[in-house]
Design an enzyme around this catalytic site. Structure first.
Site, PDB file in Angstrom:
ATOM      1  N   GLU A   1      -0.351   7.444 -18.158  1.00 19.95           N
ATOM      2  CA  GLU A   1      -0.920   6.968 -16.894  1.00 19.95           C
ATOM      3  C   GLU A   1      -1.691   8.127 -16.249  1.00 19.95           C
ATOM      4  OE1 GLU A   1       0.261   4.039 -14.505  1.00 19.95           O
ATOM      5  OE2 GLU A   1       2.076   3.427 -15.554  1.00 19.95           O
TER       6      GLU A   1
ATOM      7  N   LYS B   1      -8.763   7.315 -15.732  1.00 19.59           N
ATOM      8  CA  LYS B   1      -8.131   8.015 -16.858  1.00 19.59           C
ATOM      9  C   LYS B   1      -9.149   8.559 -17.857  1.00 19.59           C
ATOM     10  CE  LYS B   1      -4.916   4.690 -17.603  1.00 19.59           C
ATOM     11  NZ  LYS B   1      -3.706   4.105 -18.221  1.00 19.59           N
TER      12      LYS B   1
ATOM     13  N   ARG C   1       2.075  -8.423 -15.480  1.00 16.87           N
ATOM     14  CA  ARG C   1       2.775  -7.207 -15.879  1.00 16.87           C
ATOM     15  C   ARG C   1       4.250  -7.279 -15.506  1.00 16.87           C
ATOM     16  NH1 ARG C   1      -0.946  -3.004 -16.454  1.00 16.87           N
ATOM     17  NH2 ARG C   1       0.761  -1.975 -17.562  1.00 16.87           N
TER      18      ARG C   1
END
Ligand SMILES: [Zn+2]
Length: 288
Positions: free
Chosen positions: A3, A57, A278
């Site tokens: 993450e 990211k 999720r």
């Protein structure tokens, strides 16, 4: 999957080690990892790393006196960067791994190696080949940057802007926070943790949050990310020469992966549900 805090930790480590170094050669062990670009070695040889930036990211390497050559790096599911110095000491991280993965380079999952003129090297490992290190132009970098909203960890992040934008979103707050074009950098773990801190249920509609709740959430999102970065993220591992303890934010998680255990704030039992597609964790006792 690494993450943002892991990616930021890796970026900071690499920034410290690699900026200012001259690339002597690039070894490509798997073409997919460089987007099948056969010019990468020729293009990067002799270039001096000027900066390693990040948006979401995605890591962005820039080079001295080059305004139109960049290297984009994304770890995706299983990517890792390892910097190896002349003593064989290793610094790196990304995807979590067994101890043996930090030794012996290149190894079977090494996809690209960037060698520097001082005989140090940077290895990109990627077991499943979803990640990449690829060349990009300034225009391509601009497109990539445009896909990300501001980050809660940025000093310029505006909590009033955040609150006003939430008022226009009818999705569950969890879905809003996962939308990288709205706010960048919050992954599944950190959204659950931020919502727990702000005492807000993940299923609440974003536009129904009060001003006070939005303000609490804004602060919680930044805090949880910064604290995770401070201890090296949830999956980051580092090796010999970084010194100090092996940091890991997993030890600090209050709800993520804690289903069935007791909430440290109110004593109720943490639940796991599905929200925004999720696995989602929350405390029914103290999150409203
Ligand atoms: Zn609770």
């Amino acid at each position: 999957m690494p993450e943002l805090p892991e990616v930021e930790t890796v970026r900071m480590q690499l920034h410290h080690k690699v900026v200012g170094k001259t690339i002597s050669s690039v070894e490509v062990f798997h073409n997919k990892s460089v987007n099948h670009d056969e010019t990468i070695e020729e293009t990067l040889a002799g270039k001096i790393v000027a900066d390693i930036d990040r948006v979401g990211k995605l890591m962005i390497f820039s080079f001295k006196n080059e305004s139109d050559v960049f290297l984009l790096a994304h770890l995706k599911m299983t990517g890792q960067f390892f910097y190896v110095d002349t003593h064989g000491d290793v610094i790196g991280g990304g995807h979590s791994m067994g101890d043996s993965d930090g030794r012996g380079f290149p190894h079977k999952h090494s996809r690209v190696a960037f060698h520097f003129t001082d005989r140090t090297s940077l290895y990109f490992n990627d077991m499943r080949l979803f990640g990449y290190t690829k060349l990009a132009t300034a225009a391509e970098v601009a497109v990539a940057r445009s896909k990300f909203g501001p980050e809660p960890i940025a000093s310029t992040f505006d909590c009033q802007w955040f609150a006003s934008k939430l008022k226009k979103r009818k999705t569950p707050i969890k879905a809003a926070l996962l939308d990288q074009s709205f706010v960048a950098g919050l992954g599944n773990i950190y959204v659950d943790e931020a919502l727990w801190r702000a005492k807000i249920r993940p299923t609440r509609r974003a536009d129904k949050l009060t001003k006070a709740e939005a303000a609490l959430l804004c602060k919680a999102a930044g805090d949880v990310m910064n604290e995770s970065i401070a201890v090296g993220g949830t999956t980051f591992q580092h090796f010999k020469d970084t010194g100090g303890a092996n940091g890991n934010f997993t030890d600090y998680l209050k709800v993520f992966g804690q289903q069935g255990t007791v909430c440290s704030r109110c004593g109720d039992t943490i639940k796991k549900i599905r929200c925004a597609g999720r696995g989602t964790h929350y405390c029914p006792g103290c999150q409203r």
